[in-house]
Design an enzyme around this catalytic site. Structure first.
Site, PDB file in Angstrom:
ATOM      1  N   THR A 116       0.861  -1.200   0.000  1.00 31.66           N
ATOM      2  CA  THR A 116       0.000   0.000   0.000  1.00 31.66           C
ATOM      3  C   THR A 116       0.891   1.242   0.000  1.00 31.66           C
ATOM      4  O   THR A 116       1.884   1.295   0.715  1.00 31.66           O
ATOM      5  CB  THR A 116      -0.846   0.067   1.287  1.00 31.66           C
ATOM      6  OG1 THR A 116       0.041  -0.160   2.366  1.00 31.66           O
ATOM      7  CG2 THR A 116      -1.926  -0.986   1.328  1.00 31.66           C
ATOM      8  N   LYS A 119       0.512   5.763  -0.403  1.00 33.78           N
ATOM      9  CA  LYS A 119      -0.544   6.760  -0.189  1.00 33.78           C
ATOM     10  C   LYS A 119      -1.328   6.954  -1.483  1.00 33.78           C
ATOM     11  O   LYS A 119      -2.493   7.327  -1.479  1.00 33.78           O
ATOM     12  CB  LYS A 119      -0.014   8.085   0.346  1.00 33.78           C
ATOM     13  CG  LYS A 119       1.107   8.732  -0.419  1.00 33.78           C
ATOM     14  CD  LYS A 119       1.634   9.937   0.347  1.00 33.78           C
ATOM     15  CE  LYS A 119       2.893  10.530  -0.265  1.00 33.78           C
ATOM     16  NZ  LYS A 119       3.848   9.516  -0.714  1.00 33.78           N
ATOM     17  N   GLU A 120      -0.688   6.595  -2.609  1.00 32.35           N
ATOM     18  CA  GLU A 120      -1.390   6.808  -3.884  1.00 32.35           C
ATOM     19  C   GLU A 120      -2.347   5.669  -4.220  1.00 32.35           C
ATOM     20  O   GLU A 120      -3.112   5.768  -5.156  1.00 32.35           O
ATOM     21  CB  GLU A 120      -0.408   6.945  -5.055  1.00 32.35           C
ATOM     22  CG  GLU A 120       0.618   8.031  -4.927  1.00 32.35           C
ATOM     23  CD  GLU A 120       1.930   7.508  -4.337  1.00 32.35           C
ATOM     24  OE1 GLU A 120       2.930   8.233  -4.410  1.00 32.35           O
ATOM     25  OE2 GLU A 120       1.916   6.398  -3.783  1.00 32.35           O
ATOM     26  N   ASN A 163      -3.165   0.988  -3.896  1.00 34.68           N
ATOM     27  CA  ASN A 163      -2.794  -0.354  -3.421  1.00 34.68           C
ATOM     28  C   ASN A 163      -2.349  -1.245  -4.566  1.00 34.68           C
ATOM     29  O   ASN A 163      -2.773  -1.048  -5.703  1.00 34.68           O
ATOM     30  CB  ASN A 163      -4.025  -1.026  -2.763  1.00 34.68           C
ATOM     31  CG  ASN A 163      -4.418  -0.303  -1.485  1.00 34.68           C
ATOM     32  OD1 ASN A 163      -3.566   0.204  -0.766  1.00 34.68           O
ATOM     33  ND2 ASN A 163      -5.701  -0.232  -1.233  1.00 34.68           N
ATOM     34  N   VAL A 164      -1.503  -2.228  -4.240  1.00 35.66           N
ATOM     35  CA  VAL A 164      -1.127  -3.260  -5.208  1.00 35.66           C
ATOM     36  C   VAL A 164      -1.689  -4.587  -4.688  1.00 35.66           C
ATOM     37  O   VAL A 164      -1.482  -4.939  -3.529  1.00 35.66           O
ATOM     38  CB  VAL A 164       0.401  -3.366  -5.360  1.00 35.66           C
ATOM     39  CG1 VAL A 164       0.779  -4.498  -6.309  1.00 35.66           C
ATOM     40  CG2 VAL A 164       0.978  -2.050  -5.887  1.00 35.66           C
ATOM     41  N   GLU A 171       3.402  -8.042 -14.393  1.00 33.72           N
ATOM     42  CA  GLU A 171       3.984  -9.276 -13.871  1.00 33.72           C
ATOM     43  C   GLU A 171       4.126  -9.135 -12.357  1.00 33.72           C
ATOM     44  O   GLU A 171       4.522  -8.071 -11.863  1.00 33.72           O
ATOM     45  CB  GLU A 171       5.362  -9.451 -14.515  1.00 33.72           C
ATOM     46  CG  GLU A 171       6.228 -10.533 -13.935  1.00 33.72           C
ATOM     47  CD  GLU A 171       7.677 -10.412 -14.424  1.00 33.72           C
ATOM     48  OE1 GLU A 171       7.995  -9.467 -15.193  1.00 33.72           O
ATOM     49  OE2 GLU A 171       8.480 -11.272 -14.025  1.00 33.72           O
ATOM     50  N   ILE A 186       6.113  -9.816  -9.105  1.00 31.30           N
ATOM     51  CA  ILE A 186       7.507 -10.098  -8.739  1.00 31.30           C
ATOM     52  C   ILE A 186       7.481 -10.708  -7.340  1.00 31.30           C
ATOM     53  O   ILE A 186       7.293 -10.006  -6.352  1.00 31.30           O
ATOM     54  CB  ILE A 186       8.384  -8.819  -8.750  1.00 31.30           C
ATOM     55  CG1 ILE A 186       8.288  -8.114 -10.097  1.00 31.30           C
ATOM     56  CG2 ILE A 186       9.835  -9.184  -8.415  1.00 31.30           C
ATOM     57  CD1 ILE A 186       8.797  -8.902 -11.288  1.00 31.30           C
ATOM     58  N   ASP A 210      12.557   8.431  -8.892  1.00 32.93           N
ATOM     59  CA  ASP A 210      12.242   8.086  -7.494  1.00 32.93           C
ATOM     60  C   ASP A 210      13.006   6.816  -7.131  1.00 32.93           C
ATOM     61  O   ASP A 210      12.471   5.901  -6.500  1.00 32.93           O
ATOM     62  CB  ASP A 210      10.721   7.888  -7.316  1.00 32.93           C
ATOM     63  CG  ASP A 210      10.332   7.766  -5.834  1.00 32.93           C
ATOM     64  OD1 ASP A 210       9.241   7.222  -5.540  1.00 32.93           O
ATOM     65  OD2 ASP A 210      11.152   8.159  -4.975  1.00 32.93           O
ATOM     66  N   ASP A 253       7.874   0.971  -9.829  1.00 31.84           N
ATOM     67  CA  ASP A 253       7.345   2.328  -9.638  1.00 31.84           C
ATOM     68  C   ASP A 253       7.941   3.359 -10.583  1.00 31.84           C
ATOM     69  O   ASP A 253       8.751   4.188 -10.195  1.00 31.84           O
ATOM     70  CB  ASP A 253       7.578   2.777  -8.197  1.00 31.84           C
ATOM     71  CG  ASP A 253       6.611   2.089  -7.275  1.00 31.84           C
ATOM     72  OD1 ASP A 253       6.841   2.089  -6.069  1.00 31.84           O
ATOM     73  OD2 ASP A 253       5.632   1.539  -7.776  1.00 31.84           O
TER      74      ASP A 253
END
Ligand SMILES: N#C/C(=C\c1ccncc1)C(=O)NCc1ccccc1
Length: 252
Positions: free
Chosen positions: A57, A59-60, A62-63, A145, A147, A189, A206
């Site tokens: 998670t 702030k932008e 969720n994965v 994909e 990881i 980043d 990211d």
């Protein structure tokens, strides 16, 4: 085989969890109706066979872990429309011809950001950089994909003890060179937070904020990436310095 069985069990387990939208809401996920509709469209196209749980998670958003076509493990990144950082996101799109005429609404920025991350992952992969292979993107949803293994995501560099820091450093440097010289991108980043260690090799993640070399701030972003990487590896005893790394990345 045993592996197929495990995947099948996972699919059944997940399917029980989400036979309809009520279930997703029950799980208290951040899905608005439109996002839910997009997810079900992906499911009807066989791109998502079963949704799993949250693996990360920010702030932008969720994965999520999920099972995709050919029972492959996939990652589904869902950006929150109401994220507070959409103004900051705009700074990364400034001067990028790919996003000249986007709607400057919160939703417009998030949708453009999702497309940007998808295309940046494509460019990075084409340049030979190890990133999660991008699969699809729609609205605020990015499918790539996974990881990791059996639903467990690979750890971040910051959370592991490296057996061979020198080798990992050299591999990351080769990716920074390829990103800059082949993909014409600066990650913007890059740090031990956005590099996973999977099967003893680094995987860069990211890339939503990654910018083209002609972005007005690309040089400052590159300097920041270099600073982060040198700081982290110097602490591990790797001989490295910012100026040499910056020169190695930017010199043909
Ligand atoms: N990409 C990605 C990530 C993990 C991942 C794991 C396993 N396979 C693919 C991707 C990730 O945590 N990104 C941080 C993040 C940013 C914004 C919202 C939520 C989370």
């Amino acid at each position: 085989s045993k592996k197929e069985k495990r995947i099948d069990e996972k699919i059944d387990e997940y399917r029980i969890k989400i036979k309809d939208s009520e279930d997703l809401k029950l799980r208290g996920e951040v899905f608005d109706t439109a996002t839910l509709k997009a997810l079900y469209t992906f499911a009807n196209k066989g791109i998502i066979k079963a949704m799993g749980g949250v693996v990360s998670t920010g702030k932008e958003g969720n994965v999520f872990h999920a099972i995709g076509a050919e029972d492959r493990e996939i990652a589904i990144k869902i950006y929150r429309i109401a994220t507070s950082d959409f103004r900051k996101m705009e700074d990364y799109m400034l001067g990028d011809p790919r996003f000249a005429n986007i709607k400057h609404t919160q939703k417009g920025i998030i949708f453009a950001w999702t497309q940007k991350e998808f295309r940046n992952l494509q460019r990075a992969a084409e340049a030979g950089v190890r990133v999660p292979a991008p699969i699809e993107a729609d609205r605020n949803i990015l499918i790539m994909e996974f990881i990791g293994k059996d639903g467990i995501p690979a750890p971040r560099l910051r959370d592991v003890q490296l057996a061979e820091p020198e080798h990992i450093y050299r591999t990351i440097v080769s990716y920074m060179v390829a990103l800059y010289q082949e993909a014409k991108l600066v990650h913007s980043d890059l740090s031990e937070f956005n590099i996973l260690l999977y099967e003893d090799e680094p995987v860069i993640i990211d890339m939503g904020q990654s910018v083209l070399l002609d972005h007005p701030m690309s040089r400052e972003f590159l300097q920041r990436d270099v600073k982060n990487i040198v700081r982290y590896f110097k602490k591990l005893g790797v001989k490295c310095d910012e100026d040499s790394l910056l020169t190695e990345i930017t010199t043909k």
